[in-house]
Design a protein around this motif. Structure first.
Motif, PDB file in Angstrom:
ATOM      1  N   TYR A  59      34.646  -8.894  17.426  1.00  5.70           N
ATOM      2  CA  TYR A  59      34.964  -7.430  18.043  1.00  5.70           C
ATOM      3  C   TYR A  59      35.638  -7.714  19.386  1.00  5.70           C
ATOM      4  O   TYR A  59      35.674  -8.472  19.905  1.00  5.70           O
ATOM      5  N   PRO A  60      36.702  -6.648  19.486  1.00  6.07           N
ATOM      6  CA  PRO A  60      37.691  -6.711  20.679  1.00  6.07           C
ATOM      7  C   PRO A  60      36.985  -6.415  21.993  1.00  6.07           C
ATOM      8  O   PRO A  60      37.665  -6.123  22.996  1.00  6.07           O
ATOM      9  N   SER A  66      33.593  -0.234  17.590  1.00  9.17           N
ATOM     10  CA  SER A  66      33.395  -1.622  17.509  1.00  9.17           C
ATOM     11  C   SER A  66      32.164  -2.168  18.280  1.00  9.17           C
ATOM     12  O   SER A  66      31.327  -3.059  17.873  1.00  9.17           O
ATOM     13  N   THR A  67      31.769  -1.441  19.376  1.00 13.57           N
ATOM     14  CA  THR A  67      30.519  -1.704  20.132  1.00 13.57           C
ATOM     15  C   THR A  67      29.293  -1.376  19.350  1.00 13.57           C
ATOM     16  O   THR A  67      28.437  -2.370  19.136  1.00 13.57           O
ATOM     17  N   GLU A 143      42.035  -5.961  25.483  1.00  9.78           N
ATOM     18  CA  GLU A 143      41.132  -6.685  24.337  1.00  9.78           C
ATOM     19  C   GLU A 143      40.532  -8.276  24.834  1.00  9.78           C
ATOM     20  O   GLU A 143      41.521  -8.945  25.608  1.00  9.78           O
ATOM     21  N   VAL A 144      39.469  -8.382  24.828  1.00  6.91           N
ATOM     22  CA  VAL A 144      39.000  -9.709  25.404  1.00  6.91           C
ATOM     23  C   VAL A 144      39.628 -11.090  24.905  1.00  6.91           C
ATOM     24  O   VAL A 144      39.142 -12.057  25.109  1.00  6.91           O
ATOM     25  N   GLU A 145      40.437 -10.722  23.590  1.00  5.86           N
ATOM     26  CA  GLU A 145      40.728 -11.766  23.044  1.00  5.86           C
ATOM     27  C   GLU A 145      41.946 -12.457  23.913  1.00  5.86           C
ATOM     28  O   GLU A 145      42.521 -13.516  23.733  1.00  5.86           O
ATOM     29  N   LYS A 193      31.878  -6.986  29.614  1.00  5.61           N
ATOM     30  CA  LYS A 193      31.624  -6.085  28.896  1.00  5.61           C
ATOM     31  C   LYS A 193      30.545  -5.765  27.786  1.00  5.61           C
ATOM     32  O   LYS A 193      30.006  -4.829  27.767  1.00  5.61           O
ATOM     33  N   ILE A 194      30.293  -7.000  27.525  1.00  4.60           N
ATOM     34  CA  ILE A 194      28.999  -7.172  26.567  1.00  4.60           C
ATOM     35  C   ILE A 194      27.755  -6.642  27.355  1.00  4.60           C
ATOM     36  O   ILE A 194      26.735  -5.947  26.999  1.00  4.60           O
TER      37      ILE A 194
END
Length: 228
Positions: A59-60, A66-67, A143-145, A193-194
């Motif tokens: 997930y981004p 997505s969360t 986005e975390v990527e 973010k998580i």
């Protein structure tokens, strides 16, 4: 992992919506803690050994749909016998819900809820400050990527400080911190973010506990059986 019992003590007035909210949030928080509890399976297949990794990498972390899917996927990966199951419900003043679940996970979760309950206003303010800072730095939709090397040094330092502060405020155990770092590949923005999404699920439980409606208790000493 050892399976045993833990109580959710209930008091005051409850309606069906309250119970639905409690059930959803508790399961999501339990699933998250379980995924970072160092659970090991007896297998030499790397795909099985690290079976939660896909959920973390998939997930981004831009929020929203997505969360929600992230927590659903974590729960789906827990073996049936290690998911929280209701063994007894008593509605009175006080009443309780007796759950059969993994003891170490129940204990970690109870400790985090207690920590947030004891400093609920302070942690809420900390969360809001972090959220405002992310917005000002245009990091909420990033986005975390994205490789962290692409972040400006000042923004990256803000992310690291914010993650450290939230971990300290919530008293996240070092074992969970290490596992989160491993699963994120050391991506500090993803970890922050998580953790913020986890806090958003812990806070309503802490509010119920602060109001005297709920107590997420430590596991009961009696154990039902053991799981490796």
């Amino acid at each position: 992992m050892e399976i045993g019992f833990a109580n959710l003590k209930l008091d005051k007035e409850w309606d069906m919506d309250d119970l639905a909210v409690l059930s959803k949030l508790y399961v999501q928080c339990y699933s998250f803690v379980y995924s970072l509890s160092g659970f090991e399976v007896q297998s030499k297949d790397e795909r099985i050994i690290d079976w939660f990794q896909g959920a973390y990498a998939k997930y981004p972390w831009r929020g929203g749909f997505s969360t929600v899917n992230f927590y659903h996927e974590l729960y789906a990966k827990i073996p049936l016998e290690q998911k929280p199951s209701i063994k007894e419900i008593q509605y009175a003043s006080p009443g309780h819900i007796k759950l059969k679940e993994v003891l170490v996970v129940a204990g970690l979760l109870a400790g985090i809820v207690a920590t947030v309950t004891n400093a609920i206003d302070d942690i809420h303010e900390t969360y809001n400050t972090i959220q405002k800072g992310l917005s000002e730095r245009r990091l909420t939709k990033l986005e975390v990527e994205l490789k962290e090397l692409e972040l400006e040094e000042a923004r990256l330092e803000y992310v690291k400080r914010s993650k450290k502060l939230l971990i300290e405020k919530m008293n996240i155990p070092e074992s969970m911190q290490s596992e989160l770092s491993r699963r994120s590949g050391g991506n500090n923005l993803m970890e922050l973010k998580i953790l913020m999404s986890f806090y958003r699920r812990i806070e309503p439980l802490a509010i119920m506990q602060d109001q005297g409606k709920l107590t997420v208790e430590e596991p009961i000493e009696e154990k039902s059986n053991k799981r490796n």
